[in-house]
Motif scaffolding. Sequence first.
Motif, PDB file in Angstrom:
ATOM      1  N   THR A 185      -5.633  -0.925   1.372  1.00 14.03           N
ATOM      2  CA  THR A 185      -5.915  -0.365   2.700  1.00 14.03           C
ATOM      3  C   THR A 185      -6.834  -1.283   3.498  1.00 14.03           C
ATOM      4  OG1 THR A 185      -5.694   1.885   1.824  1.00 14.03           O
ATOM      5  CG2 THR A 185      -6.822   1.642   3.930  1.00 14.03           C
ATOM      6  N   VAL A 207      -5.757   0.826  -4.511  1.00 14.05           N
ATOM      7  CA  VAL A 207      -5.098   1.300  -3.296  1.00 14.05           C
ATOM      8  C   VAL A 207      -6.049   1.201  -2.103  1.00 14.05           C
ATOM      9  CG1 VAL A 207      -4.081   3.314  -2.161  1.00 14.05           C
ATOM     10  CG2 VAL A 207      -3.479   2.780  -4.511  1.00 14.05           C
ATOM     11  N   GLN A 208      -7.328   1.482  -2.323  1.00 12.22           N
ATOM     12  CA  GLN A 208      -8.307   1.302  -1.247  1.00 12.22           C
ATOM     13  C   GLN A 208      -8.390  -0.162  -0.837  1.00 12.22           C
ATOM     14  OE1 GLN A 208     -11.897   2.976  -2.889  1.00 12.22           O
ATOM     15  NE2 GLN A 208     -11.462   5.029  -2.113  1.00 12.22           N
ATOM     16  N   ARG A 224      -7.347   4.117  -7.820  1.00 11.63           N
ATOM     17  CA  ARG A 224      -7.843   4.477  -6.493  1.00 11.63           C
ATOM     18  C   ARG A 224      -8.460   3.275  -5.792  1.00 11.63           C
ATOM     19  NH1 ARG A 224     -12.549   8.831  -4.793  1.00 11.63           N
ATOM     20  NH2 ARG A 224     -13.950   7.234  -5.582  1.00 11.63           N
ATOM     21  N   ARG A 251       1.042   9.033  -6.330  1.00  8.53           N
ATOM     22  CA  ARG A 251       1.176  10.463  -6.002  1.00  8.53           C
ATOM     23  C   ARG A 251       2.325  11.097  -6.784  1.00  8.53           C
ATOM     24  NH1 ARG A 251      -1.478  12.126  -1.154  1.00  8.53           N
ATOM     25  NH2 ARG A 251      -2.526  10.398  -0.083  1.00  8.53           N
ATOM     26  N   HIS A 289       0.840  -1.195   0.000  1.00  5.22           N
ATOM     27  CA  HIS A 289       0.000   0.000   0.000  1.00  5.22           C
ATOM     28  C   HIS A 289       0.873   1.243   0.000  1.00  5.22           C
ATOM     29  CE1 HIS A 289      -2.000   3.366   2.103  1.00  5.22           C
ATOM     30  NE2 HIS A 289      -3.031   3.013   1.364  1.00  5.22           N
ATOM     31  N   LYS A 290       1.901   1.246   0.809  1.00  7.20           N
ATOM     32  CA  LYS A 290       2.796   2.405   0.870  1.00  7.20           C
ATOM     33  C   LYS A 290       3.474   2.641  -0.469  1.00  7.20           C
ATOM     34  CE  LYS A 290       6.824   4.178   3.380  1.00  7.20           C
ATOM     35  NZ  LYS A 290       7.831   3.900   4.442  1.00  7.20           N
ATOM     36  N   TYR A 332      -8.159  10.863  -6.294  1.00  7.87           N
ATOM     37  CA  TYR A 332      -7.332   9.714  -5.919  1.00  7.87           C
ATOM     38  C   TYR A 332      -7.296   9.532  -4.401  1.00  7.87           C
ATOM     39  CZ  TYR A 332      -3.236   7.025  -4.733  1.00  7.87           C
ATOM     40  OH  TYR A 332      -2.407   6.096  -4.164  1.00  7.87           O
ATOM     41  N   THR A 333      -7.250  10.622  -3.672  1.00  5.87           N
ATOM     42  CA  THR A 333      -7.162  10.524  -2.208  1.00  5.87           C
ATOM     43  C   THR A 333      -8.516  10.296  -1.550  1.00  5.87           C
ATOM     44  OG1 THR A 333      -7.266  12.942  -2.045  1.00  5.87           O
ATOM     45  CG2 THR A 333      -5.081  11.930  -2.081  1.00  5.87           C
ATOM     46  N   ASP A 366       0.847   3.817  -3.195  1.00  5.66           N
ATOM     47  CA  ASP A 366       0.400   5.178  -2.909  1.00  5.66           C
ATOM     48  C   ASP A 366       1.504   6.182  -3.261  1.00  5.66           C
ATOM     49  OD1 ASP A 366      -1.572   7.035  -1.673  1.00  5.66           O
ATOM     50  OD2 ASP A 366       0.030   7.338  -0.227  1.00  5.66           O
TER      51      ASP A 366
END
Length: 627
Positions: free
Chosen positions: A298, A294-295, A291, A182, A174-175, A222-223, A178
């Motif tokens: 998470t 990445v979710q 997105r 970005r 995830h890190k 995205y965030t 992300d």
Amino acid sequence: MCVCARPSPPHLAKVCLGGRGAPGQPPPQPGGAAEARRGAGGGGAGLARRAGVARRAMPAARGAARRCALPGPLLPGPPPPLLLMVLLVLPAAGAEGKARSCGEVRQAYSAKGFSLASVPYQEIAGEHLRICPQEYTCCTSEMEDKLSQQSKLEFENLVEETSHFVRTTFVSRHKKFDEFFRELLENAERSLNDMFVRTYGMLYMQNSEVFQDLFTELKRYYTGGNVNLEEMLNDFWARLLERMFQLINPQYHFSEDYLECVSKYTDQLKPFGDVPRKLKVQVTRAFIAARTFVQGLTVGREVANRVSKVSPTPGCIRALMKMLYCPYCRGLPTVKPCNNYCLNVMKGCLANQADLDTEWNLFIDAMLLVAERLEGPFNIESVMDPIDVKISEAIMNMQENSMQVSAKIFQGCGQPKPAPALRSSRSVPENFNTRFRPYNPEERPTTAAGTSLDRLVTDIKEKLKLSKKFWSTLPYTICKDERVTAGPSVEEDCWNGHTKARYLPEIMNDGLTNQINNPEVDVDITRPDTFIRQQIMALRVMTNKLKNAYNGNDVNFQDTSDETSGSGSGSGCTDDICPTEFDFITTEAPPVDSDRREVEASATQPGWSLQTLLVIFISLVLQRQWR
């Protein structure tokens, strides 16, 4: 010498079983020979009297012998051989059955960090034990309580250690994803700004907020921001049309209402060619996939972290204590639990975690599907890297068709008012700086965050596949640990919950309902763990989002009126909405050969304006780039 301690009648005081004479006969006494001689000299009457006494004493002597055979304290005297053997064997048997040493237990107990103050040196009666077998034991009540807590702590640590791989997979990936996404957006924005400053100069700088707002909204989406990508992109092109329409018609003054009318013609007139439509398709589904992926990382991270922190029930704690530390209480600290015994204990203690497995596997499958999209048509890297070139191509299309676009807008929105004063009426090629340089792939970094999307996706796919069926196989993983059990190959010399012997009960199936007959753990199958059920629901929701992202849909903004479900491939796109190839072609550009020399030769032909030549050149570069 008499060896019988029981008292005899006075006349039998000197008659005893076990003397040197014949059974039942009195032993020789001092002066017996002289008395015999006197008796012989005294005549037959004395002898007859003594013989009579002896006959009367025989039955009493036999009774005394029987009474002397009963257990009782022994007096000094030579015991018979059989009695000596019994006396030697009995103390040895008592030492083995009731006084076994607890030396090994004391050593193992101390190694756990506990005080030896309450540990007995030899086994004691075990009636006080509440969990372990109530037989002779090396455990006091205090020891049993401490070891019970120790077993709970070790179980919690075992689950956390075993789930370390799954947790770190989601945390680290995830890190990395992300960070990559970005940085990719930052690079794309910086590249567009640098390119447009060189290409359009002050005209871009005076209108740069239009492009800055575009990237701000993309980052906000995205965030997790509440952004409708399609509406946001439509608004971007409408605003760009308003700004460019004013630039190509500087001789007029346009009110806010008039510009609003101009923006309504964006879809109808297609002043930017087909670029907005194709770019919207690419950006929308690439950002939705990125997105959502990445979710998903998470959610996987949070579920793994939460579920790995177990809270064992009282029934589980009792079973853990019995499996891990009751061997200590039985004086067998080095004997490890049987493998099948461990499996039943773990399946009972982790019954609710096993129920997570079905939804977890569906979630992993959905993550793998979206990962494949990120590698292929939904690759956000291939969309964002050249976005500056695509937008520039759209601007060139607008320049080329500026006369036709202006005429149709004037026809639809009315003739605008002339601009006051002596405002310059410079030509379009002069307004738009022609210092445009062709796109050079070597000038742009090919990766973000020190890697590429393809490498990231390949890595995460391997890790995700390894995490399937993790929760149902967790008991097996724990019981394979040599620190926990004797191993699958050791079936006899292992602890079965009672002694060192083979474990006979069958192994339970996975899940809560299958623990109804678990022989080791008392499990209430009517009360599922609400915390685990919450994690199951979180996985189910995320899986639904991933499936929608795989089809190019955003569940938060999905338009139910959009007829995009007819594709048999599951892409969620019709050929018109989601083309499989993206060949960006400049609107109304004349066909040219790919050989640059032909373009240079055509530049010598009379009647071709600088603007037309520039458009041809840009068209050629872009076509070569997108092949």
